[in-house]
Write a protein that holds these residues in place. Structure first.
Motif, PDB file in Angstrom:
ATOM      1  N   VAL A 276       2.959  19.762 -64.271  1.00 41.83           N
ATOM      2  CA  VAL A 276       4.136  19.588 -63.419  1.00 41.83           C
ATOM      3  C   VAL A 276       4.989  18.465 -64.003  1.00 41.83           C
ATOM      4  CG1 VAL A 276       4.971  18.915 -61.134  1.00 41.83           C
ATOM      5  CG2 VAL A 276       2.950  20.390 -61.342  1.00 41.83           C
ATOM      6  N   TRP A 277       6.257  18.769 -64.233  1.00 44.47           N
ATOM      7  CA  TRP A 277       7.217  17.781 -64.739  1.00 44.47           C
ATOM      8  C   TRP A 277       8.183  17.424 -63.611  1.00 44.47           C
ATOM      9  CZ3 TRP A 277       8.421  16.265 -70.090  1.00 44.47           C
ATOM     10  CH2 TRP A 277       7.408  16.632 -70.991  1.00 44.47           C
ATOM     11  N   PRO A 278       8.256  16.154 -63.221  1.00 40.92           N
ATOM     12  CA  PRO A 278       9.179  15.783 -62.142  1.00 40.92           C
ATOM     13  C   PRO A 278      10.629  16.172 -62.409  1.00 40.92           C
ATOM     14  CG  PRO A 278       7.605  14.023 -62.527  1.00 40.92           C
ATOM     15  CD  PRO A 278       7.392  15.029 -63.623  1.00 40.92           C
ATOM     16  N   HIS A 279      11.115  15.966 -63.648  1.00 45.45           N
ATOM     17  CA  HIS A 279      12.528  16.286 -63.900  1.00 45.45           C
ATOM     18  C   HIS A 279      12.776  17.776 -63.778  1.00 45.45           C
ATOM     19  CE1 HIS A 279      12.059  18.169 -67.879  1.00 45.45           C
ATOM     20  NE2 HIS A 279      13.330  18.483 -67.765  1.00 45.45           N
ATOM     21  N   ASP A 280      11.837  18.608 -64.225  1.00 45.69           N
ATOM     22  CA  ASP A 280      11.940  20.059 -64.103  1.00 45.69           C
ATOM     23  C   ASP A 280      12.069  20.445 -62.634  1.00 45.69           C
ATOM     24  OD1 ASP A 280      11.820  22.763 -64.959  1.00 45.69           O
ATOM     25  OD2 ASP A 280       9.634  22.806 -64.742  1.00 45.69           O
ATOM     26  N   ASN A 281      11.262  19.826 -61.791  1.00 45.26           N
ATOM     27  CA  ASN A 281      11.306  20.110 -60.367  1.00 45.26           C
ATOM     28  C   ASN A 281      12.598  19.619 -59.728  1.00 45.26           C
ATOM     29  OD1 ASN A 281       8.507  21.073 -58.860  1.00 45.26           O
ATOM     30  ND2 ASN A 281       8.194  20.313 -60.933  1.00 45.26           N
ATOM     31  N   GLY A 282      13.143  18.510 -60.236  1.00 48.31           N
ATOM     32  CA  GLY A 282      14.428  18.048 -59.724  1.00 48.31           C
ATOM     33  C   GLY A 282      15.544  19.041 -59.990  1.00 48.31           C
TER      34      GLY A 282
ATOM     35  N   ALA B 193      12.739   8.194 -68.618  1.00 47.45           N
ATOM     36  CA  ALA B 193      14.059   8.215 -67.972  1.00 47.45           C
ATOM     37  C   ALA B 193      14.224   9.392 -67.026  1.00 47.45           C
ATOM     38  CB  ALA B 193      15.154   8.225 -69.036  1.00 47.45           C
ATOM     39  N   TRP B 194      13.957  10.602 -67.487  1.00 48.08           N
ATOM     40  CA  TRP B 194      14.247  11.720 -66.586  1.00 48.08           C
ATOM     41  C   TRP B 194      13.150  11.927 -65.550  1.00 48.08           C
ATOM     42  CZ3 TRP B 194      14.661  16.352 -70.568  1.00 48.08           C
ATOM     43  CH2 TRP B 194      13.417  16.624 -71.126  1.00 48.08           C
ATOM     44  N   ALA B 195      11.979  11.293 -65.737  1.00 44.45           N
ATOM     45  CA  ALA B 195      10.983  11.281 -64.665  1.00 44.45           C
ATOM     46  C   ALA B 195      11.447  10.352 -63.544  1.00 44.45           C
ATOM     47  CB  ALA B 195       9.627  10.842 -65.197  1.00 44.45           C
ATOM     48  N   ALA B 196      11.882   9.141 -63.916  1.00 44.60           N
ATOM     49  CA  ALA B 196      12.459   8.240 -62.916  1.00 44.60           C
ATOM     50  C   ALA B 196      13.676   8.884 -62.264  1.00 44.60           C
ATOM     51  CB  ALA B 196      12.844   6.917 -63.576  1.00 44.60           C
ATOM     52  N   GLY B 197      14.496   9.548 -63.074  1.00 45.72           N
ATOM     53  CA  GLY B 197      15.714  10.170 -62.567  1.00 45.72           C
ATOM     54  C   GLY B 197      15.477  11.337 -61.633  1.00 45.72           C
TER      55      GLY B 197
ATOM     56  N   SER C 129      21.498  11.096 -67.596  1.00 42.04           N
ATOM     57  CA  SER C 129      22.852  10.750 -67.157  1.00 42.04           C
ATOM     58  C   SER C 129      23.296  11.631 -66.002  1.00 42.04           C
ATOM     59  CB  SER C 129      23.829  10.891 -68.329  1.00 42.04           C
ATOM     60  OG  SER C 129      23.524   9.968 -69.358  1.00 42.04           O
ATOM     61  N   LEU C 130      22.967  12.920 -66.058  1.00 45.63           N
ATOM     62  CA  LEU C 130      23.306  13.822 -64.963  1.00 45.63           C
ATOM     63  C   LEU C 130      22.565  13.434 -63.690  1.00 45.63           C
ATOM     64  CD1 LEU C 130      23.241  17.201 -66.935  1.00 45.63           C
ATOM     65  CD2 LEU C 130      25.261  16.075 -65.995  1.00 45.63           C
ATOM     66  N   GLN C 131      21.298  13.066 -63.817  1.00 48.69           N
ATOM     67  CA  GLN C 131      20.533  12.642 -62.648  1.00 48.69           C
ATOM     68  C   GLN C 131      21.117  11.374 -62.045  1.00 48.69           C
ATOM     69  OE1 GLN C 131      16.862  12.205 -64.793  1.00 48.69           O
ATOM     70  NE2 GLN C 131      15.958  14.031 -63.887  1.00 48.69           N
TER      71      GLN C 131
ATOM     72  N   GLN D 227      20.490  13.505 -54.830  1.00 48.93           N
ATOM     73  CA  GLN D 227      21.731  14.282 -54.928  1.00 48.93           C
ATOM     74  C   GLN D 227      21.628  15.560 -54.116  1.00 48.93           C
ATOM     75  OE1 GLN D 227      23.768  14.924 -58.698  1.00 48.93           O
ATOM     76  NE2 GLN D 227      22.432  13.425 -59.677  1.00 48.93           N
ATOM     77  N   MET D 228      20.487  16.229 -54.253  1.00 51.16           N
ATOM     78  CA  MET D 228      20.293  17.495 -53.548  1.00 51.16           C
ATOM     79  C   MET D 228      20.315  17.301 -52.038  1.00 51.16           C
ATOM     80  SD  MET D 228      17.630  19.142 -51.799  1.00 51.16           S
ATOM     81  CE  MET D 228      16.113  18.408 -52.430  1.00 51.16           C
TER      82      MET D 228
END
Length: 568
Positions: free
Chosen positions: A412-418, A478-482, A143-145, A489-490
């Motif tokens: 490597v986790w995409p959401h972690d990197n986001g 979800a949070w990988a897509a996000g 949701s935050l993403q 946002q960044m």
């Protein structure tokens, strides 16, 4: 009709398969449906089967629409309407555009309805195939993403999770009053009490993230009803942080399962082997992860702003004072001057776990890092043992427990990197943040359909190396897509302040993304179309549609989220 039914005590699942009346007669035998078809040369035949799943209480009728007409069904029309309301982009970077479009498709696929008197709200499920369920942490982070894409995801997640907030202590389910769930399952093991996911509350961060998501939803929509509708839930969350999140009264958040079937680790790295000492051995006992402290700091600051808006100045001041005190204690206890980095965690004996991991990057996102230390954290995360070339690893390759193909010890986790990229940008490290975004979105091009997996290998990037999806990864997730939305946002410097009628941005376009157009960017009830482009190394922007007076440029670290305490 062919019916398959399974019963175990009061657990019942059934599937009924029917054929439409306009089809030839079917033959049912040995668990199969057969049709006798007489076809002339070059002729064709097409059939349709109706599937009706059910449980002990009700069955779900199949739609009358055929698959090829699904776009005209009620579900198809709602899906099309949803897509019309989400952000759209255009850019000359074809890879980023494809990742974005696939991420939108993934989020559409992962929506599940939350009943509401005024219609339907949609919350994001965590992932397919393993996590098609309501998760606390996953739904809130997604949701935050999605704040820049579809802020109503947060509205639905807050509603669904608030309804299931724990009311009493239940050690089997790791539940405590005020706690937000980790995972809700409706299957056989959960229903019969053989597994605690009915729901299970073994998460140390979802309760804190609930407060952050509440503030974000309010800032994106400007709807004060969100605050009023969920204020009681939020106050219960605040009470849980003080009473149960801080298990020993030392002012820090710790976790430890009480359930015989509970999770050993309850941060976002929740595999049993994810939290290790520098020698690679497992950390035992109550653990105080560094990012949990940052989340609490951020949540207290945000809720202070909420209470100030609601006219409760004393409550706001107390939370702000608590946040400042936590800021000082965290930076005194968790900082390790020898390594120039924050401890991964405190162990059960309150000793620093100085393993180098990605978690301190979340501390940058939360704002709990003083500016004079931010550069050292950024630099450490970009060293070769942490930087794979395809993103920041979860664990340093120098740690004996490192395995680039493991779940959370070097992958490597995409959401972690986001999250890390947003933290970098918050402190002014735009170039490094864009480097992360470029690496992770570049990795996305190697996956089928440009569909970002839950995680991929942390092997070093090289001429003969490419990112490999973790074998059991959820796709879509979800949070990988996000993560693509987090990078967006960044890069835009997205800072909504709908309660004040302002959208603040601070765009930064790197060389690999020289142009970007946004269509239908929502802020409250307003929508905007923006154009961004690079010119002589600088990022320029203009408003294509919408009230230009509502948009201002402001440094990313100073708006949207509560400003950090530089004086602390």
């Amino acid at each position: 009709m062919l019916k398959t039914r399974y019963c175990n005590q009061d657990f019942v699942r059934e599937l009924v398969i029917r054929t439409p009346k306009d089809m030839p007669s079917a033959v049912y035998a040995s668990g199969r449906i057969s049709f006798a078809i007489d076809l002339a040369p070059k002729a064709s035949w097409r059939g349709c089967l109706l599937y009706e799943p059910g449980d002990a209480e009700k069955s779900f009728k199949a739609p009358f629409d055929r698959a090829e007409d699904s776009g005209q069904s009620d579900i198809g029309k709602r899906s099309a309407a949803w897509r019309e309301n989400v952000l759209r982009i255009r850019t000359s970077n074809d890879n980023f555009a494809k990742l974005f479009e696939q991420a939108i498709d993934d989020m559409a696929a992962l929506r599940f309805p939350i009943g509401d008197e005024g219609g339907l709200l949609f919350a994001p499920a965590a992932g397919i195939p393993w996590y098609l369920a309501l998760f606390g942490r996953d739904s809130l982070i997604a949701s935050l993403q999605n704040a820049i894409i579809f802020p109503d995801f947060a509205r639905a997640a807050l509603k669904a999770l608030g309804r299931l907030q724990a009311k009493e202590r239940d050690d089997f389910r790791d539940a405590e009053p005020g706690k937000i769930l980790h995972e809700l399952r409706l299957g056989e093991l959960a229903q019969l009490g053989l597994a605690p996911q009915s729901p299970y509350y073994g998460t140390a961060d979802a309760t804190i993230l609930y407060l952050i998501a509440l503030h974000t939803a309010w800032r994106c929509t400007g709807d004060a009803r969100i605050l009023k509708d969920h204020l009681e839930t939020a106050e219960n969350c605040l009470e849980w942080i003080d009473r149960y999140g801080d298990r020993d009264g030392d002012g820090f958040q710790e976790y430890e399962t009480r359930s015989p079937k509970g999770y050993e680790n309850q941060g976002w790295k929740d595999s049993g082997s994810s939290v290790v000492y520098p020698d690679g051995s497992l950390v035992k006992g109550p653990k105080a992860l560094c990012e949990l402290q940052g989340y609490v700091y951020d949540a207290w600051r945000r809720m202070g702003e909420v209470y100030r808006f609601l006219g409760q100045e004393d409550r706001a001041r107390r939370l702000q004072d608590k946040a400042k005190d936590l800021f000082e204690r965290f930076n005194r206890v968790f900082w390790d001057e020898d390594s120039g980095f924050y401890a991964f965690a405190l162990d059960g004996a309150k000793r620093k776990v100085t393993s180098v991991a990605s978690n301190p990057g979340h501390c940058l996102w939360s704002g709990i890092v003083p500016p004079e230390r931010a550069g050292r954290v950024v630099q450490r995360l970009m060293q070769p043992d942490m930087w794979s070339g395809w993103g920041v690893r979860t664990l340093s390759s120098n740690n004996p427990a490192y395995n680039p193909h493991s779940y959370q010890r070097g992958s490597v986790w995409p959401h972690d990197n986001g999250v890390i990229a947003m933290g970098f940008r918050r402190y002014g490290y735009a170039g490094e943040a864009a480097r992360i975004a470029h690496a992770v979105t570049g990795a996305g091009a190697y996956f089928s359909l440009h569909q970002m997996p839950e995680l991929y290998s942390g092997v070093e990037r090289g001429p003969m190396q490419f990112p490999v999806r973790y074998r059991g990864a959820n796709v879509p997730q979800a949070w990988a897509a996000g993560s693509t939305f987090a990078f967006l946002q960044m890069l835009v410097g997205f800072q909504p302040d709908a309660p004040s009628g302002k959208l603040y941005i601070d765009p930064y376009l790197p060389e690999w993304l020289p142009d970007l157009e946004l269509f239908g960017l929502a802020m409250g009830r307003r929508k905007f179309d923006l154009r961004l482009w690079r010119r002589k190394g600088q990022t320029c922007w203009e408003t294509l549609s919408g009230d230009r007076s509502c948009i201002e440029q402001r440094p990313y670290g100073e708006g949207g989220e509560p400003p950090r305490d530089n004086e602390a």
